[in-house]
Design an enzyme around this catalytic site. Structure first.
Site, PDB file in Angstrom:
ATOM      1  N   ASP A 137       0.231  -1.211   0.173  1.00  0.00           N
ATOM      2  CA  ASP A 137       0.133  -0.143  -0.071  1.00  0.00           C
ATOM      3  C   ASP A 137       0.791   1.262  -0.281  1.00  0.00           C
ATOM      4  O   ASP A 137       1.817   1.089  -0.651  1.00  0.00           O
ATOM      5  CB  ASP A 137      -0.973  -0.040   0.835  1.00  0.00           C
ATOM      6  N   HIS A 194      -4.200   6.480   3.080  1.00  0.00           N
ATOM      7  CA  HIS A 194      -4.613   4.834   2.528  1.00  0.00           C
ATOM      8  C   HIS A 194      -4.489   3.429   3.247  1.00  0.00           C
ATOM      9  O   HIS A 194      -4.664   3.115   3.869  1.00  0.00           O
ATOM     10  CB  HIS A 194      -3.904   5.211   1.178  1.00  0.00           C
ATOM     11  N   SER A 515     -11.595  -0.274  -1.432  1.00  0.00           N
ATOM     12  CA  SER A 515      -9.934  -0.848  -0.370  1.00  0.00           C
ATOM     13  C   SER A 515      -9.943  -1.377   0.728  1.00  0.00           C
ATOM     14  O   SER A 515      -9.592  -2.070   1.801  1.00  0.00           O
ATOM     15  CB  SER A 515      -9.281   0.630  -0.218  1.00  0.00           C
TER      16      SER A 515
END
Ligand SMILES: *[C@@H]1O[C@H](CO)[C@@H](O)[C@H](O)[C@H]1NC(C)=O
Ligand SMILES: *[C@@H]1O[C@H](CO)[C@@H](O)[C@H](O)[C@H]1NC(C)=O
Ligand SMILES: *[C@@H]1O[C@H](CO)[C@@H](O)[C@H](O)[C@H]1NC(C)=O
Ligand SMILES: *[C@@H]1O[C@H](CO)[C@@H](O)[C@H](O)[C@H]1NC(C)=O
Ligand SMILES: *[C@@H]1O[C@H](CO)[C@@H](O)[C@H](O)[C@H]1NC(C)=O
Ligand SMILES: *[C@@H]1O[C@H](CO)[C@@H](O)[C@H](O)[C@H]1NC(C)=O
Ligand SMILES: *[C@@H]1O[C@H](CO)[C@@H](O)[C@H](O)[C@H]1NC(C)=O
Ligand SMILES: *[C@@H]1O[C@H](CO)[C@@H](O)[C@H](O)[C@H]1NC(C)=O
Length: 724
Positions: A137, A194, A515
């Site tokens: 990620d 994220h 996600s």
């Protein structure tokens, strides 16, 4: 080269929501005052509700106790009231009932509770602390409370990785590995947010009192809080690169992770030999590592690009807690919209101006003005601008309005970087007519609040769908998990909203996207692995798919939500699994037309496409059955599957069929008797049917049950002309 980006759901212009500032009085509890159906005559529910509350509380500003007014499909409101006030309200005209609201203490990572995966469930503590999840990620924020290592034992002996997170990046006994791959960002430290979010959903510690400015406050926790994390940073704000992703797979496999979660997707359909995530995850599979992958956020019109049979592809759904934002208009009317608005109002009403009256002299038309296409910065300064399109959100922000109220068709609430809310067209008309009714319109945008919506889970509109364009016999997506309005850890260096100028710094943030659903499945897969360390990736995937809760409410059925909604507790005890080995996947690739050289580009080894007759793709041992049939033609298809007993040694399973009208399904044999564990038995599913019209989807299912376990396998027929 394909472009990859992380699959956080971002839309260009967003929207709304707010929470009423509730007077924090310990004697007050949230109650729902239910008043039945809406009167047919001209009735203004919200002002009526406020006046009722005013009378009850003897407070001249009853709005501080009002939480939500229901006026769309029934009449009533939610408010913070005392027991005394409750008794008073019960006696008021029109009141049907007054009852305490189930939950205002909203749980951040409420998603796990919503799946029935309680904190207190049976866990294998030793097993859990041995599990290592590789997160590919944007990196991770190592100082987040979600990743501290209080109470963690020594690093598992099997770990062969390293902590190479760059300058000032320290691993601990929770984050045991760190690597980065980008020259322009030589660190595993997450500056995007994220990666910290996804890692904490899968395996974050339990953190009490987490929230985004008080919104969605509760205990945040990952699926397997005792598991370890290895973070591989492959994306910067600009995106993620092929080479970095492949290098990360390469390292993660060698480092000894047990599972890989990757919420990154390509922007185009590719054959497997050109698809980096397919290739990386093939290698992982070969080494016994399951890769969990987000389906993508291109739904409902564009198909998912996560199509490999060895990947575990995850769609996103709602959960029962949704977020809204309320706006109190100058006339006392309360309206609701969508947004995650962390700006608490100080109680002052702000002047409201309609785009029509705030345009620059050069604006081409009144319509452009209403759409807020030509706002005059001088006219909107210090005001809340009202706009007919969602463009108003960014226009108001850009040109210096205090806030905005704008029509939005978005499905989920997004974090806003100034007080703003997105509303339905009908609500827009209400605000417009109020704005029209006075020379000094004003409004107060409150901060966002949660409410319970029991029509959940529903698959998110943005979640990418099937069919699988690379292998039509393999269902995609595979499974669904919560991916809307999820609170989880964040990077304090990243702006909490998509607005780069947003200077706020937060430890927890609320995001939506596949996600976010992907690491939920990774957490659940890790949980299964703690009880079954020796299971193959296909067996773990099968256990989660065959125990998923059936879903409905989507035209594309399984092609939008896969086998159904994740149920981690049931998955540790699936009874039977559909297993598959590396050779099975190689044979499948050969069967669908890949030659030896192409297969080797994926497998990286000396695999050969054998010349002997290979099983047909429809007979690949997948825990879902898919076939295409010709429109308006009777058909007959047989499918073969093999199940492995992982339930009770001595057991008897019966086939139970739920069939679409118009087809007949028979299973031969329809009873499977097992004498020992790991025993395999095969069966054939015969499907015959009449004529179906073009483009229809025919959904059925087959379940094997022994009285304790239920092993459900969807069966989907896609009616389409050959070559269409
Ligand atoms: C718990 O995990 C350990 C270590 O992985 C494993 O050896 C053991 O079999 C597991 N126990 C149960 C009850 O699944
Ligand atoms: C409340 O907020 C408004 C808008 O930011 C500001 O103009 C006003 O001075 C504030 N009032 C108080 C009492 O802080
Ligand atoms: C607003 O006022 C104008 C006249 O000034 C009128 O034409 C229009 O219909 C009104 N709109 C609403 C929604 O009340
Ligand atoms: C609850 O969720 C369903 C499905 O997403 C939606 O159609 C409905 O409008 C929601 N109800 C409320 C009160 O928002
Ligand atoms: C969807 O499934 C739920 C639970 O099984 C059921 O209550 C509901 O009626 C179903 N809705 C539709 C539209 O089939
Ligand atoms: C399916 O199996 C049945 C029974 O084994 C057989 O009679 C039939 O010919 C098969 N159909 C196809 C299309 O293979
Ligand atoms: C297996 O189960 C059957 C039916 O419950 C029972 O009659 C039989 O004795 C069992 N066999 C063994 C070896 O436990
Ligand atoms: C399914 O089987 C029933 C009973 O044998 C029969 O009446 C019906 O026509 C069959 N339907 C189809 C679509 O083959």
């Amino acid at each position: 080269m394909a472009n990859y980006s992380f699959l956080l759901f971002l839309y260009a212009y967003f929207i709304v929501k707010s929470l009423v500032t509730i007077a924090n009085d310990a004697n007050r509890n949230l109650h729902i005052v239910y008043m039945g159906s809406l009167p047919k005559y001209n009735y203004s529910p919200t002002s009526h509700h406020l006046s009722m509350l005013q009378q009850t509380t003897n407070h001249n500003d009853a709005t501080i106790h009002m939480v939500r007014s229901y006026h769309k499909s029934f009449n009533g409101f939610a408010a913070m009231i005392t027991n005394q006030e409750r008794e008073k309200l019960k006696k008021m005209e029109g009141v049907v009932s007054v009852f305490p609201s189930k939950s205002l203490k909203l749980h951040t990572t409420r998603s796990w509770d919503f799946m029935g995966f309680k904190e207190s469930i049976h866990r294998n503590k030793t097993g859990e602390s041995d599990v290592i999840i590789g997160v590919i990620d944007t990196g991770i924020w190592p100082e987040s409370e979600s990743f501290n290592d209080h109470g963690f034992g020594p690093i598992p002996k099997k770990w062969k990785g390293a902590c190479k997170g760059g300058k000032n990046f320290r691993c601990n006994k929770k984050i045991i590995g760190a690597r980065y791959y980008l020259k322009d960002q030589p660190s595993t430290r997450d500056i995007v947010g994220h990666g910290s979010h996804t890692a904490s959903i899968a395996a974050g510690n339990k953190v009490v009192g987490a929230s985004f400015y008080g919104i969605a406050e509760g205990a945040a926790r990952g699926g397997v809080p005792s598991a370890r994390i290895a973070a591989y940073s492959v994306c910067s704000e600009q995106g993620c690169t092929d080479d970095a992703i492949l290098a990360a797979f390469d390292d993660a496999i060698a480092d000894g992770v047990d599972l890989i979660t990757i919420s990154i997707g390509a922007d185009e359909q590719m054959s497997f030999d050109k698809d980096i995530i397919a290739i990386g995850s093939f290698h992982a599979m070969e080494k016994g590592i399951l890769t969990i992958h987000s389906a993508g956020n291109n739904g409902p019109n564009i198909v998912t690009f996560s199509v490999s049979p060895w990947l575990f592809t995850v769609a996103a759904t709602t959960m029962d807690r949704r977020l809204i934002d309320n706006v109190l208009l100058g006339n006392g009317l309360m309206i609701s919209g969508k947004s995650i608005n962390g700006f608490a109002s100080n109680g002052t009403k702000i002047p409201l101006i309609h785009g029509k009256f705030a345009s620059s002299p050069t604006c081409p038309s009144e319509k452009d003005a209403e759409f807020c296409f030509c706002l005059d910065p001088k006219r909107i300064k210090g005001k809340i601008v009202l706009c007919r399109t969602s463009f108003g959100y960014s226009a108001g922000l850009e040109l210096g309005a205090f806030g905005s109220i704008a029509i939005s068709y978005e499905y989920e609430a997004q974090v806003v970087s100034y007080p703003a809310v997105g509303i339905d067209p009908e609500v827009y008309d209400v605000v417009l007519s109020y704005a029209n009714s006075t020379t000094t319109p004003s409004a107060e945008i409150l901060s966002s609040a949660g409410f319970i919506n029991n029509s959940a889970p529903i698959v998110a509109e943005f979640s990418s769908v099937g069919p699988n364009m690379q292998i039509k016999e393999i269902m995609k997506p595979d499974i669904s998990a919560p991916g809307i309005e999820i609170l989880a850890a964040y990077s304090p260096l990243a702006p909490p909203s998509p607005d780069k100028r947003d200077k706020r710094s937060v430890k927890y943030n609320i995001l939506s996207g596949t996600s976010m659903s992907c690491p939920h499945v990774a957490g659940a897969a890790a949980y299964v692995k703690t009880f079954h360390p020796d299971w193959s990736p296909a067996a773990i995937k099968s256990s989660l798919m065959t125990t998923a809760k059936p879903m409905n409410g989507s035209e594309l059925a399984e092609f939008s939500y896969g086998s159904g909604f994740l149920d981690p507790v049931r998955a540790i005890n699936p009874g039977l699994v559909f297993d598959a080995s590396k050779d099975d996947y190689v044979n499948l690739l050969c069967r669908i037309g890949y030659d030896t050289m192409e297969v080797r580009k994926i497998s990286g080894d000396k695999s050969v496409c054998s010349s002997s007759s290979l099983p047909m793709a429809k007979d690949f041992n997948y825990p879902a059955i898919v076939a295409e049939i010709e429109p308006m033609k009777p058909f007959m298809i047989n499918f073969t599957r093999t199940v492995t007993n992982v339930g009770f040694a001595n057991s008897t399973y019966k086939a139970y069929i739920q069939q679409h009208s118009g087809i007949n399904i028979t299973v031969v044999p329809n009873i499977l008797k097992f004498k020992c564990l790991k025993e395999k038995q095969s069966f054939v599913v015969h499907v015959v049917g009449e004529k179906f019209s073009d483009f229809s989807l025919v959904s059925s299912s087959l379940s094997w049950t022994d009285g304790t376990h239920s092993v459900r396998c969807p069966l989907i027929l896609r009616v389409i002309k050959v070559g269409a």
